[in-house]
Motif scaffolding. Structure first.
Motif, mmCIF file in Angstrom:
data_model
loop_
_atom_site.group_PDB
_atom_site.id
_atom_site.type_symbol
_atom_site.label_atom_id
_atom_site.label_comp_id
_atom_site.label_asym_id
_atom_site.label_seq_id
_atom_site.Cartn_x
_atom_site.Cartn_y
_atom_site.Cartn_z
ATOM 1 N N GLY A 1 -3.935 -5.267 -0.913
ATOM 2 C CA GLY A 1 -4.121 -4.648 -2.247
ATOM 3 C C GLY A 1 -5.756 -4.290 -2.660
ATOM 4 O O GLY A 1 -6.086 -3.378 -3.203
ATOM 5 N N TRP B 1 -7.207 1.014 3.453
ATOM 6 C CA TRP B 1 -6.219 0.263 3.955
ATOM 7 C C TRP B 1 -6.629 -0.025 5.485
ATOM 8 O O TRP B 1 -6.188 -1.045 6.337
ATOM 9 C CB TRP B 1 -4.888 0.512 3.722
ATOM 10 C CG TRP B 1 -4.571 2.078 3.914
ATOM 11 C CD1 TRP B 1 -4.743 3.165 3.105
ATOM 12 C CD2 TRP B 1 -4.441 2.613 5.195
ATOM 13 N NE1 TRP B 1 -4.503 4.300 3.770
ATOM 14 C CE2 TRP B 1 -4.434 4.191 5.216
ATOM 15 C CE3 TRP B 1 -3.970 2.196 6.437
ATOM 16 C CZ2 TRP B 1 -3.915 5.160 6.188
ATOM 17 C CZ3 TRP B 1 -3.859 2.980 7.519
ATOM 18 C CH2 TRP B 1 -3.731 4.571 7.423
ATOM 19 N N SER C 1 0.795 -1.244 -0.065
ATOM 20 C CA SER C 1 0.169 -0.081 -0.118
ATOM 21 C C SER C 1 0.946 1.213 -0.043
ATOM 22 O O SER C 1 0.349 2.314 0.307
ATOM 23 C CB SER C 1 -1.027 -0.005 1.140
ATOM 24 O OG SER C 1 -1.938 -1.057 1.229
ATOM 25 N N THR D 1 -7.161 -1.671 -0.281
ATOM 26 C CA THR D 1 -6.791 -0.523 -0.523
ATOM 27 C C THR D 1 -7.367 0.004 -1.553
ATOM 28 O O THR D 1 -7.561 1.339 -1.839
ATOM 29 C CB THR D 1 -5.048 -0.557 -0.539
ATOM 30 O OG1 THR D 1 -4.603 -0.918 0.723
ATOM 31 C CG2 THR D 1 -4.641 0.661 -0.790
ATOM 32 N N ALA E 1 -2.838 -1.165 -6.056
ATOM 33 C CA ALA E 1 -2.320 -2.445 -4.869
ATOM 34 C C ALA E 1 -2.804 -3.612 -5.140
ATOM 35 O O ALA E 1 -2.481 -4.521 -4.798
ATOM 36 C CB ALA E 1 -2.771 -1.662 -3.594
ATOM 37 N N GLN F 1 4.347 -0.874 -8.930
ATOM 38 C CA GLN F 1 3.452 0.367 -8.690
ATOM 39 C C GLN F 1 3.970 1.554 -9.483
ATOM 40 O O GLN F 1 3.474 2.052 -9.970
ATOM 41 C CB GLN F 1 3.102 0.547 -7.326
ATOM 42 C CG GLN F 1 2.460 -0.759 -6.508
ATOM 43 C CD GLN F 1 2.182 -0.354 -5.082
ATOM 44 O OE1 GLN F 1 2.775 0.379 -4.423
ATOM 45 N NE2 GLN F 1 1.274 -0.975 -4.559
#
Length: 549
Positions: free
Chosen positions: A170, A178, A46, A173, A327, A320
Protein backbone atom coordinates in the motif's frame (compact mmCIF):
# COMPACT_ATOMS: atom_id res chain seq x y z
CA UNK A 1 0.58 -46.73 5.64
CA UNK A 2 -0.30 -43.84 7.91
CA UNK A 3 2.49 -42.10 9.69
CA UNK A 4 1.68 -40.35 12.93
CA UNK A 5 5.04 -39.82 14.65
CA UNK A 6 4.16 -36.22 15.37
CA UNK A 7 0.81 -36.75 17.00
CA UNK A 8 0.87 -40.24 18.35
CA UNK A 9 0.70 -41.00 22.05
CA UNK A 10 4.40 -41.76 22.23
CA UNK A 11 7.33 -39.43 22.65
CA UNK A 12 8.13 -36.82 20.03
CA UNK A 13 11.84 -37.05 19.19
CA UNK A 14 14.10 -34.07 18.63
CA UNK A 15 16.16 -33.79 15.48
CA UNK A 16 19.60 -35.24 15.87
CA UNK A 17 22.74 -33.32 15.15
CA UNK A 18 21.45 -29.90 16.10
CA UNK A 19 24.25 -27.39 15.79
CA UNK A 20 24.88 -23.73 15.18
CA UNK A 21 23.64 -24.00 11.58
CA UNK A 22 20.64 -26.16 12.43
CA UNK A 23 18.10 -23.48 11.51
CA UNK A 24 19.93 -21.94 8.53
CA UNK A 25 17.96 -24.06 6.07
CA UNK A 26 14.73 -22.82 7.62
CA UNK A 27 15.84 -19.21 7.04
CA UNK A 28 16.04 -19.89 3.28
CA UNK A 29 12.86 -21.94 3.14
CA UNK A 30 10.88 -19.52 5.28
CA UNK A 31 11.98 -16.52 3.22
CA UNK A 32 10.83 -18.29 0.06
CA UNK A 33 7.44 -18.93 1.67
CA UNK A 34 7.28 -15.26 2.63
CA UNK A 35 7.84 -14.21 -0.98
CA UNK A 36 5.11 -16.50 -2.32
CA UNK A 37 2.56 -14.82 -0.06
CA UNK A 38 3.88 -11.26 -0.23
CA UNK A 39 3.15 -10.45 -3.85
CA UNK A 40 -0.36 -11.92 -3.67
CA UNK A 41 -1.08 -9.54 -0.80
CA UNK A 42 0.47 -6.68 -2.78
CA UNK A 43 -1.75 -7.46 -5.76
CA UNK A 44 -4.90 -7.58 -3.62
CA UNK A 45 -4.24 -4.22 -2.02
CA UNK A 46 -3.19 -2.57 -5.30
CA UNK A 47 -6.29 -3.50 -7.31
CA UNK A 48 -7.47 0.09 -7.79
CA UNK A 49 -4.03 1.31 -8.85
CA UNK A 50 -3.60 -1.59 -11.26
CA UNK A 51 -6.98 -0.80 -12.80
CA UNK A 52 -5.83 2.80 -13.27
CA UNK A 53 -2.32 2.01 -14.53
CA UNK A 54 -3.48 -0.49 -17.14
CA UNK A 55 -6.75 1.32 -17.98
CA UNK A 56 -8.78 -1.82 -17.32
CA UNK A 57 -11.56 -3.10 -15.03
CA UNK A 58 -11.70 -4.71 -11.59
CA UNK A 59 -12.84 -8.00 -13.10
CA UNK A 60 -9.74 -8.08 -15.32
CA UNK A 61 -7.43 -7.73 -12.34
CA UNK A 62 -9.57 -10.31 -10.52
CA UNK A 63 -8.89 -12.65 -13.43
CA UNK A 64 -5.13 -11.99 -13.22
CA UNK A 65 -5.13 -12.71 -9.47
CA UNK A 66 -7.21 -15.85 -9.94
CA UNK A 67 -5.04 -17.06 -12.83
CA UNK A 68 -1.93 -16.89 -10.63
CA UNK A 69 -3.47 -19.15 -8.01
CA UNK A 70 -4.97 -21.34 -10.73
CA UNK A 71 -1.62 -21.93 -12.44
CA UNK A 72 -0.10 -22.94 -9.13
CA UNK A 73 -3.03 -25.19 -8.28
CA UNK A 74 -2.99 -26.82 -11.71
CA UNK A 75 0.74 -27.58 -11.77
CA UNK A 76 1.57 -28.04 -8.08
CA UNK A 77 1.19 -31.82 -8.20
CA UNK A 78 3.41 -31.94 -11.28
CA UNK A 79 5.90 -29.72 -9.45
CA UNK A 80 6.02 -32.20 -6.60
CA UNK A 81 6.73 -35.05 -9.03
CA UNK A 82 9.52 -33.02 -10.65
CA UNK A 83 11.04 -32.71 -7.18
CA UNK A 84 11.06 -36.50 -6.87
CA UNK A 85 12.63 -36.80 -10.32
CA UNK A 86 15.45 -34.22 -10.14
CA UNK A 87 15.80 -33.88 -6.37
CA UNK A 88 13.92 -31.61 -3.99
CA UNK A 89 16.69 -29.07 -3.45
CA UNK A 90 17.36 -28.82 -7.18
CA UNK A 91 13.64 -28.43 -7.90
CA UNK A 92 13.52 -25.70 -5.26
CA UNK A 93 16.41 -23.88 -6.96
CA UNK A 94 15.05 -24.24 -10.50
CA UNK A 95 11.65 -23.03 -9.30
CA UNK A 96 13.29 -19.95 -7.77
CA UNK A 97 14.99 -19.15 -11.09
CA UNK A 98 11.66 -19.39 -12.96
CA UNK A 99 9.97 -17.32 -10.26
CA UNK A 100 12.72 -14.68 -10.50
CA UNK A 101 12.23 -14.38 -14.26
CA UNK A 102 8.48 -13.93 -13.72
CA UNK A 103 8.82 -11.28 -11.02
CA UNK A 104 11.33 -9.33 -13.15
CA UNK A 105 8.91 -9.35 -16.08
CA UNK A 106 6.06 -8.31 -13.77
CA UNK A 107 8.05 -5.31 -12.51
CA UNK A 108 8.51 -4.09 -16.09
CA UNK A 109 5.06 -5.07 -17.45
CA UNK A 110 3.83 -2.45 -19.97
CA UNK A 111 0.37 -3.99 -20.40
CA UNK A 112 -2.06 -6.10 -18.40
CA UNK A 113 -1.32 -8.99 -20.79
CA UNK A 114 2.39 -8.92 -19.92
CA UNK A 115 1.43 -8.61 -16.24
CA UNK A 116 -0.60 -11.81 -16.57
CA UNK A 117 2.27 -13.56 -18.37
CA UNK A 118 4.93 -12.54 -15.86
CA UNK A 119 2.96 -12.77 -12.63
CA UNK A 120 0.14 -15.21 -13.23
CA UNK A 121 1.89 -17.70 -15.51
CA UNK A 122 5.69 -17.57 -15.11
CA UNK A 123 5.70 -16.78 -11.39
CA UNK A 124 2.90 -19.30 -10.92
CA UNK A 125 4.91 -22.05 -12.62
CA UNK A 126 7.97 -21.18 -10.54
CA UNK A 127 5.94 -21.31 -7.34
CA UNK A 128 4.48 -24.66 -8.42
CA UNK A 129 8.01 -26.08 -8.24
CA UNK A 130 9.17 -24.17 -5.15
CA UNK A 131 6.30 -24.85 -2.75
CA UNK A 132 6.05 -28.70 -2.89
CA UNK A 133 9.84 -28.92 -2.58
CA UNK A 134 9.74 -26.45 0.30
CA UNK A 135 7.16 -28.47 2.23
CA UNK A 136 9.09 -31.70 1.68
CA UNK A 137 12.45 -30.11 2.57
CA UNK A 138 11.10 -28.77 5.89
CA UNK A 139 9.73 -32.20 6.78
CA UNK A 140 12.94 -33.94 5.69
CA UNK A 141 15.26 -31.55 7.50
CA UNK A 142 13.52 -31.44 10.89
CA UNK A 143 12.01 -34.13 13.09
CA UNK A 144 9.66 -34.31 16.05
CA UNK A 145 9.11 -31.05 17.89
CA UNK A 146 11.66 -29.27 15.71
CA UNK A 147 9.42 -30.04 12.76
CA UNK A 148 6.45 -28.52 14.58
CA UNK A 149 8.56 -25.42 15.29
CA UNK A 150 9.67 -25.27 11.65
CA UNK A 151 6.14 -25.47 10.32
CA UNK A 152 5.06 -22.88 12.86
CA UNK A 153 7.78 -20.56 11.55
CA UNK A 154 6.80 -21.22 7.93
CA UNK A 155 3.16 -20.60 8.76
CA UNK A 156 4.12 -17.50 10.71
CA UNK A 157 6.15 -16.15 7.81
CA UNK A 158 3.19 -16.75 5.53
CA UNK A 159 1.24 -14.63 8.01
CA UNK A 160 4.04 -12.06 7.93
CA UNK A 161 3.71 -11.93 4.14
CA UNK A 162 0.06 -11.16 4.56
CA UNK A 163 1.03 -8.60 7.21
CA UNK A 164 3.73 -6.82 5.24
CA UNK A 165 2.01 -7.14 1.86
CA UNK A 166 -0.90 -4.76 2.40
CA UNK A 167 1.15 -2.23 4.37
CA UNK A 168 4.33 -2.30 2.29
CA UNK A 169 2.43 -2.74 -0.95
CA UNK A 170 0.00 0.00 0.00
CA UNK A 171 2.75 2.47 0.91
CA UNK A 172 4.87 1.70 -2.16
CA UNK A 173 1.82 1.77 -4.45
CA UNK A 174 0.57 5.07 -3.04
CA UNK A 175 3.84 7.00 -2.83
CA UNK A 176 6.11 5.23 -5.36
CA UNK A 177 4.98 2.34 -7.56
CA UNK A 178 3.89 -1.25 -7.00
CA UNK A 179 6.58 -2.29 -9.50
CA UNK A 180 9.31 -1.78 -6.89
CA UNK A 181 7.96 -4.67 -4.80
CA UNK A 182 8.45 -7.10 -7.65
CA UNK A 183 11.86 -5.70 -8.54
CA UNK A 184 12.93 -6.21 -4.90
CA UNK A 185 11.60 -9.77 -4.99
CA UNK A 186 13.93 -10.51 -7.93
CA UNK A 187 16.89 -9.36 -5.81
CA UNK A 188 15.78 -11.55 -2.89
CA UNK A 189 15.51 -14.55 -5.23
CA UNK A 190 19.16 -14.06 -6.27
CA UNK A 191 20.20 -13.99 -2.59
CA UNK A 192 18.26 -17.20 -1.87
CA UNK A 193 19.96 -18.94 -4.79
CA UNK A 194 23.35 -17.96 -3.37
CA UNK A 195 22.35 -19.43 0.02
CA UNK A 196 20.92 -22.64 -1.43
CA UNK A 197 23.90 -24.60 -0.09
CA UNK A 198 22.52 -24.09 3.44
CA UNK A 199 19.86 -26.68 2.59
CA UNK A 200 21.09 -30.24 2.84
CA UNK A 201 20.20 -32.18 -0.28
CA UNK A 202 18.10 -35.28 0.60
CA UNK A 203 19.31 -38.67 -0.54
CA UNK A 204 18.36 -39.27 -4.19
CA UNK A 205 15.53 -41.66 -4.99
CA UNK A 206 16.64 -45.25 -5.46
CA UNK A 207 14.32 -45.67 -8.45
CA UNK A 208 14.10 -42.98 -11.16
CA UNK A 209 10.71 -41.31 -11.37
CA UNK A 210 9.04 -40.80 -14.76
CA UNK A 211 6.90 -37.73 -15.23
CA UNK A 212 3.28 -38.45 -16.13
CA UNK A 213 2.63 -36.02 -19.00
CA UNK A 214 -0.91 -37.19 -19.74
CA UNK A 215 -1.88 -36.99 -16.07
CA UNK A 216 -0.38 -33.49 -15.80
CA UNK A 217 -2.37 -32.30 -18.82
CA UNK A 218 -5.64 -33.83 -17.61
CA UNK A 219 -5.34 -32.47 -14.07
CA UNK A 220 -4.27 -29.00 -15.22
CA UNK A 221 -7.04 -28.73 -17.83
CA UNK A 222 -9.68 -30.05 -15.44
CA UNK A 223 -8.77 -27.65 -12.66
CA UNK A 224 -8.52 -24.77 -15.14
CA UNK A 225 -12.03 -25.34 -16.48
CA UNK A 226 -13.59 -25.66 -13.02
CA UNK A 227 -12.06 -22.39 -11.81
CA UNK A 228 -12.76 -20.63 -15.13
CA UNK A 229 -16.43 -21.50 -14.86
CA UNK A 230 -16.64 -20.24 -11.27
CA UNK A 231 -14.68 -17.08 -12.14
CA UNK A 232 -16.87 -16.17 -15.12
CA UNK A 233 -20.17 -17.03 -13.43
CA UNK A 234 -20.62 -13.41 -12.36
CA UNK A 235 -20.31 -12.30 -15.98
CA UNK A 236 -21.97 -15.21 -17.77
CA UNK A 237 -24.63 -16.02 -15.16
CA UNK A 238 -24.98 -19.39 -13.43
CA UNK A 239 -28.05 -20.63 -15.33
CA UNK A 240 -29.79 -17.68 -16.97
CA UNK A 241 -27.69 -16.15 -19.73
CA UNK A 242 -26.35 -12.76 -18.69
CA UNK A 243 -23.40 -12.17 -21.01
CA UNK A 244 -22.37 -15.70 -21.98
CA UNK A 245 -20.32 -15.98 -25.21
CA UNK A 246 -22.92 -18.49 -26.38
CA UNK A 247 -25.71 -20.54 -24.84
CA UNK A 248 -26.46 -24.27 -24.62
CA UNK A 249 -30.18 -25.14 -24.70
CA UNK A 250 -30.78 -21.51 -23.76
CA UNK A 251 -28.62 -21.70 -20.62
CA UNK A 252 -25.36 -19.94 -19.79
CA UNK A 253 -22.26 -22.06 -20.41
CA UNK A 254 -21.04 -21.67 -16.80
CA UNK A 255 -22.21 -25.03 -15.43
CA UNK A 256 -21.24 -26.77 -18.67
CA UNK A 257 -17.66 -25.46 -18.37
CA UNK A 258 -17.48 -26.57 -14.73
CA UNK A 259 -18.96 -29.94 -15.69
CA UNK A 260 -16.36 -30.39 -18.45
CA UNK A 261 -13.64 -29.73 -15.90
CA UNK A 262 -15.11 -32.35 -13.56
CA UNK A 263 -15.19 -34.88 -16.42
CA UNK A 264 -11.49 -34.24 -17.15
CA UNK A 265 -10.64 -34.69 -13.47
CA UNK A 266 -12.55 -37.98 -13.47
CA UNK A 267 -10.59 -39.09 -16.56
CA UNK A 268 -7.43 -38.07 -14.69
CA UNK A 269 -8.41 -40.39 -11.84
CA UNK A 270 -9.00 -43.27 -14.28
CA UNK A 271 -5.68 -42.61 -16.01
CA UNK A 272 -3.79 -42.63 -12.72
CA UNK A 273 -5.46 -45.90 -11.71
CA UNK A 274 -4.40 -47.41 -15.05
CA UNK A 275 -0.78 -46.33 -14.54
CA UNK A 276 -0.71 -47.82 -11.05
CA UNK A 277 -2.17 -51.08 -12.35
CA UNK A 278 0.57 -51.25 -15.00
CA UNK A 279 3.29 -50.56 -12.44
CA UNK A 280 4.06 -47.09 -13.83
CA UNK A 281 4.66 -43.95 -11.77
CA UNK A 282 1.37 -42.08 -11.24
CA UNK A 283 1.24 -38.35 -10.77
CA UNK A 284 -0.65 -39.02 -7.50
CA UNK A 285 -0.80 -42.16 -5.40
CA UNK A 286 -4.51 -42.00 -4.67
CA UNK A 287 -3.97 -44.43 -1.81
CA UNK A 288 -2.71 -41.38 0.11
CA UNK A 289 -6.30 -40.17 0.30
CA UNK A 290 -7.12 -43.17 2.44
CA UNK A 291 -5.03 -41.62 5.24
CA UNK A 292 -7.72 -39.88 7.33
CA UNK A 293 -5.47 -37.19 8.85
CA UNK A 294 -3.99 -36.30 5.46
CA UNK A 295 -7.37 -36.03 3.77
CA UNK A 296 -8.83 -33.95 6.61
CA UNK A 297 -5.79 -31.67 6.61
CA UNK A 298 -5.98 -31.10 2.84
CA UNK A 299 -9.70 -30.31 2.86
CA UNK A 300 -9.29 -27.92 5.78
CA UNK A 301 -6.39 -26.18 4.02
CA UNK A 302 -8.53 -25.76 0.90
CA UNK A 303 -11.39 -24.37 2.95
CA UNK A 304 -9.12 -22.02 4.90
CA UNK A 305 -7.66 -20.48 1.75
CA UNK A 306 -11.04 -20.30 0.06
CA UNK A 307 -12.29 -18.17 2.95
CA UNK A 308 -9.12 -16.10 3.40
CA UNK A 309 -8.57 -15.17 -0.25
CA UNK A 310 -12.27 -14.61 -0.81
CA UNK A 311 -12.37 -12.14 2.07
CA UNK A 312 -9.09 -10.56 1.04
CA UNK A 313 -10.60 -9.82 -2.36
CA UNK A 314 -13.88 -8.43 -0.99
CA UNK A 315 -12.59 -6.37 1.94
CA UNK A 316 -10.10 -4.25 -0.07
CA UNK A 317 -12.94 -3.43 -2.47
CA UNK A 318 -15.00 -2.19 0.48
CA UNK A 319 -12.12 -0.08 1.74
CA UNK A 320 -10.99 1.29 -1.62
CA UNK A 321 -14.11 1.48 -3.77
CA UNK A 322 -16.78 2.22 -1.13
CA UNK A 323 -14.73 4.14 1.45
CA UNK A 324 -12.32 5.69 -1.06
CA UNK A 325 -9.10 4.80 0.80
CA UNK A 326 -5.86 4.61 -1.12
CA UNK A 327 -3.69 1.48 -1.10
CA UNK A 328 -1.64 2.58 1.92
CA UNK A 329 -4.69 3.46 3.99
CA UNK A 330 -6.16 0.09 3.01
CA UNK A 331 -2.98 -1.66 4.14
CA UNK A 332 -3.13 0.06 7.52
CA UNK A 333 -6.68 -1.17 8.08
CA UNK A 334 -5.71 -4.73 7.14
CA UNK A 335 -2.71 -4.72 9.47
CA UNK A 336 -4.58 -6.09 12.55
CA UNK A 337 -5.54 -9.32 10.73
CA UNK A 338 -1.94 -9.76 9.66
CA UNK A 339 -0.38 -9.21 13.08
CA UNK A 340 -2.67 -11.58 14.93
CA UNK A 341 -2.33 -14.20 12.21
CA UNK A 342 1.46 -14.06 12.51
CA UNK A 343 1.38 -14.38 16.30
CA UNK A 344 -1.16 -17.22 16.28
CA UNK A 345 0.69 -19.14 13.55
CA UNK A 346 3.93 -19.00 15.53
CA UNK A 347 2.13 -20.36 18.59
CA UNK A 348 1.67 -23.85 17.10
CA UNK A 349 4.36 -25.71 19.10
CA UNK A 350 3.25 -24.04 22.35
CA UNK A 351 -0.43 -24.83 21.73
CA UNK A 352 0.52 -28.42 20.93
CA UNK A 353 1.50 -28.94 24.57
CA UNK A 354 -2.07 -28.31 25.74
CA UNK A 355 -4.43 -29.21 22.89
CA UNK A 356 -4.61 -31.52 19.90
CA UNK A 357 -4.52 -30.20 16.31
CA UNK A 358 -8.22 -31.04 16.00
CA UNK A 359 -9.08 -28.90 19.02
CA UNK A 360 -6.91 -25.99 17.93
CA UNK A 361 -8.40 -26.01 14.41
CA UNK A 362 -11.96 -26.15 15.74
CA UNK A 363 -11.27 -23.23 18.07
CA UNK A 364 -9.78 -21.37 15.13
CA UNK A 365 -12.90 -21.95 13.03
CA UNK A 366 -15.07 -20.71 15.90
CA UNK A 367 -12.98 -17.54 16.19
CA UNK A 368 -13.23 -16.99 12.42
CA UNK A 369 -17.00 -17.34 12.53
CA UNK A 370 -17.25 -14.79 15.35
CA UNK A 371 -15.02 -12.40 13.40
CA UNK A 372 -17.21 -12.68 10.29
CA UNK A 373 -20.35 -11.91 12.31
CA UNK A 374 -18.56 -8.88 13.77
CA UNK A 375 -17.30 -7.86 10.33
CA UNK A 376 -20.84 -7.86 8.93
CA UNK A 377 -21.83 -5.21 11.46
CA UNK A 378 -18.98 -2.94 10.27
CA UNK A 379 -20.06 -2.83 6.60
CA UNK A 380 -21.67 0.61 6.71
CA UNK A 381 -21.53 3.76 4.54
CA UNK A 382 -19.18 5.32 7.12
CA UNK A 383 -16.62 2.91 8.55
CA UNK A 384 -16.07 2.60 12.30
CA UNK A 385 -12.29 2.14 12.29
CA UNK A 386 -12.05 0.76 15.83
CA UNK A 387 -14.76 -1.85 15.39
CA UNK A 388 -13.38 -2.82 11.99
CA UNK A 389 -9.88 -3.21 13.46
CA UNK A 390 -11.11 -5.57 16.19
CA UNK A 391 -13.03 -7.66 13.64
CA UNK A 392 -9.90 -7.92 11.49
CA UNK A 393 -7.74 -8.87 14.48
CA UNK A 394 -10.17 -11.63 15.41
CA UNK A 395 -10.15 -12.93 11.84
CA UNK A 396 -6.35 -13.09 11.85
CA UNK A 397 -6.36 -14.94 15.16
CA UNK A 398 -8.65 -17.64 13.78
CA UNK A 399 -6.69 -17.98 10.56
CA UNK A 400 -3.41 -18.17 12.44
CA UNK A 401 -4.66 -20.99 14.68
CA UNK A 402 -5.39 -23.04 11.56
CA UNK A 403 -2.05 -22.15 9.98
CA UNK A 404 -0.21 -23.23 13.13
CA UNK A 405 -1.37 -26.84 12.72
CA UNK A 406 -2.27 -27.85 9.19
CA UNK A 407 1.12 -27.96 7.45
CA UNK A 408 2.54 -30.22 10.15
CA UNK A 409 -0.58 -32.41 10.08
CA UNK A 410 -0.24 -33.04 6.34
CA UNK A 411 3.49 -33.78 6.29
CA UNK A 412 3.47 -35.87 9.48
CA UNK A 413 0.76 -38.11 8.04
CA UNK A 414 2.98 -39.66 5.34
CA UNK A 415 6.27 -41.50 5.00
CA UNK A 416 9.37 -39.69 3.73
CA UNK A 417 9.02 -41.16 0.23
CA UNK A 418 5.61 -39.55 -0.16
CA UNK A 419 6.52 -36.11 1.14
CA UNK A 420 6.94 -34.46 -2.28
CA UNK A 421 3.53 -35.73 -3.33
CA UNK A 422 2.07 -34.63 0.00
CA UNK A 423 3.70 -31.22 -0.50
CA UNK A 424 2.20 -31.01 -3.97
CA UNK A 425 -1.24 -31.94 -2.65
CA UNK A 426 -0.87 -29.53 0.27
CA UNK A 427 -0.10 -26.58 -1.97
CA UNK A 428 -2.64 -27.67 -4.59
CA UNK A 429 -5.30 -27.53 -1.88
CA UNK A 430 -4.09 -24.12 -0.77
CA UNK A 431 -3.89 -22.62 -4.26
CA UNK A 432 -7.11 -24.21 -5.47
CA UNK A 433 -8.78 -22.76 -2.41
CA UNK A 434 -7.21 -19.38 -3.20
CA UNK A 435 -8.33 -19.35 -6.83
CA UNK A 436 -11.81 -20.66 -6.05
CA UNK A 437 -12.11 -18.27 -3.12
CA UNK A 438 -11.35 -15.21 -5.22
CA UNK A 439 -13.57 -16.47 -8.04
CA UNK A 440 -16.48 -17.77 -5.96
CA UNK A 441 -16.73 -14.95 -3.43
CA UNK A 442 -16.12 -12.41 -6.19
CA UNK A 443 -18.89 -14.00 -8.25
CA UNK A 444 -21.27 -13.95 -5.29
CA UNK A 445 -20.41 -10.29 -4.70
CA UNK A 446 -21.15 -9.27 -8.31
CA UNK A 447 -24.31 -11.39 -8.45
CA UNK A 448 -25.63 -9.95 -5.19
CA UNK A 449 -24.76 -6.42 -6.33
CA UNK A 450 -26.69 -6.89 -9.58
CA UNK A 451 -29.71 -8.43 -7.83
CA UNK A 452 -29.87 -5.75 -5.12
CA UNK A 453 -29.43 -2.89 -7.60
CA UNK A 454 -32.12 -4.27 -9.92
CA UNK A 455 -34.58 -4.66 -7.04
CA UNK A 456 -33.96 -1.17 -5.66
CA UNK A 457 -34.35 0.45 -9.09
CA UNK A 458 -37.53 -1.49 -9.92
CA UNK A 459 -39.10 -0.58 -6.57
CA UNK A 460 -38.25 3.13 -6.77
CA UNK A 461 -41.28 5.14 -7.98
CA UNK A 462 -39.07 8.19 -8.60
CA UNK A 463 -37.36 6.42 -11.50
CA UNK A 464 -39.27 6.47 -14.80
CA UNK A 465 -40.04 3.28 -16.69
CA UNK A 466 -37.85 4.45 -19.57
CA UNK A 467 -34.83 4.79 -17.28
CA UNK A 468 -35.62 1.45 -15.62
CA UNK A 469 -35.62 -0.20 -19.05
CA UNK A 470 -32.37 1.55 -19.97
CA UNK A 471 -30.79 0.42 -16.70
CA UNK A 472 -31.97 -3.16 -17.20
CA UNK A 473 -30.44 -3.22 -20.69
CA UNK A 474 -27.14 -1.97 -19.27
CA UNK A 475 -27.22 -4.64 -16.55
CA UNK A 476 -27.66 -7.36 -19.17
CA UNK A 477 -24.21 -6.40 -20.48
CA UNK A 478 -22.74 -6.88 -16.99
CA UNK A 479 -22.20 -4.84 -13.85
CA UNK A 480 -18.93 -3.69 -12.31
CA UNK A 481 -18.00 -2.91 -8.70
CA UNK A 482 -16.90 0.70 -9.19
CA UNK A 483 -16.96 3.97 -7.19
CA UNK A 484 -20.29 5.80 -7.15
CA UNK A 485 -18.81 8.89 -8.83
CA UNK A 486 -17.93 6.69 -11.80
CA UNK A 487 -21.55 5.51 -11.90
CA UNK A 488 -22.73 9.11 -11.76
CA UNK A 489 -20.45 10.08 -14.64
CA UNK A 490 -21.72 7.14 -16.71
CA UNK A 491 -25.34 8.08 -16.10
CA UNK A 492 -24.63 11.68 -17.05
CA UNK A 493 -22.99 10.66 -20.32
CA UNK A 494 -25.96 8.38 -21.02
CA UNK A 495 -28.32 11.36 -20.77
CA UNK A 496 -30.20 10.25 -17.64
CA UNK A 497 -31.94 13.25 -16.00
CA UNK A 498 -30.01 14.48 -12.92
CA UNK A 499 -32.85 13.80 -10.45
CA UNK A 500 -33.26 10.20 -11.59
CA UNK A 501 -29.49 9.75 -11.81
CA UNK A 502 -29.27 10.71 -8.13
CA UNK A 503 -31.75 7.98 -7.21
CA UNK A 504 -29.81 5.44 -9.28
CA UNK A 505 -26.51 6.39 -7.65
CA UNK A 506 -28.07 6.05 -4.18
CA UNK A 507 -29.52 2.66 -5.15
CA UNK A 508 -26.12 1.52 -6.43
CA UNK A 509 -24.37 2.64 -3.22
CA UNK A 510 -26.87 0.69 -1.10
CA UNK A 511 -26.55 -2.32 -3.41
CA UNK A 512 -22.77 -2.26 -2.95
CA UNK A 513 -23.14 -2.69 0.80
CA UNK A 514 -25.77 -5.42 0.32
CA UNK A 515 -23.47 -7.28 -2.09
CA UNK A 516 -20.53 -7.04 0.30
CA UNK A 517 -22.60 -8.40 3.18
CA UNK A 518 -23.86 -11.33 1.10
CA UNK A 519 -20.30 -12.19 0.04
CA UNK A 520 -19.01 -12.04 3.62
CA UNK A 521 -21.99 -14.07 4.83
CA UNK A 522 -21.11 -16.72 2.22
CA UNK A 523 -17.61 -16.88 3.71
CA UNK A 524 -19.24 -17.51 7.11
CA UNK A 525 -21.16 -20.39 5.58
CA UNK A 526 -17.87 -21.89 4.39
CA UNK A 527 -16.54 -21.72 7.95
CA UNK A 528 -19.50 -23.82 9.10
CA UNK A 529 -18.85 -26.30 6.29
CA UNK A 530 -15.25 -26.56 7.49
CA UNK A 531 -16.33 -28.03 10.83
CA UNK A 532 -17.62 -31.14 9.06
CA UNK A 533 -14.12 -32.05 7.87
CA UNK A 534 -12.24 -31.72 11.17
CA UNK A 535 -13.36 -35.06 12.60
CA UNK A 536 -10.32 -36.95 11.30
CA UNK A 537 -7.69 -34.41 12.27
CA UNK A 538 -5.25 -35.81 14.87
CA UNK A 539 -6.83 -35.93 18.32
CA UNK A 540 -3.60 -36.49 20.32
CA UNK A 541 -1.51 -33.72 21.79
CA UNK A 542 2.15 -33.25 20.96
CA UNK A 543 4.20 -35.49 23.22
CA UNK A 544 6.93 -34.19 25.52
CA UNK A 545 10.47 -33.92 24.14
CA UNK A 546 12.71 -36.89 24.58
CA UNK A 547 15.47 -36.57 27.18
CA UNK A 548 18.83 -35.66 25.68
CA UNK A 549 22.29 -36.74 26.63
Amino acid sequence: MERNDQYGPGVAPRAAGRGRGHWRALAVLGTAQFLMVLDTAVMNVSVSQLVHDFDTQVTTIQAVITLYALVMAAFMITGGTIGDKIGRRRAFGVGLVVYGVGTTLTAAAPTVGVLALGWSIIEGLGAAMVLPALAALVAGTYQGRDRAVAYGVVGGLAGAGIAVGPLLGGWVTTYLTWRLVFAAEAVVVVVLLLLLRWIKAPAPSVRPVRLDGVGSALSAAGLALVVLGVLQSGTWGWLKDRNSPFTIFGFSITLFVIGAGCVLLYLFRLWERRRETRGEDPLIHFALFRIPALKAGLITLLNQNLILLGLFFVIPLYLQVVQGFDAFETGLRLLPVSITMLVAALSGPFLGRFASPRTVVRIGLGVMLASIVWLLSTIQPDIDDLSFAFAMALLGLGMGLLASQLGNVVQSSVEDADRSQAGGLQNTAQQLGSSLGTALIGSILIGALAAAFTTKVENNPEVSQAVKTQTGTALEAGIQFVPTDQVAAGLSSAGVPPAEAGHLVSAYAEAQLDGLKVAILAAGGLVLVGYAFTRHLPADRLGPPAPTG
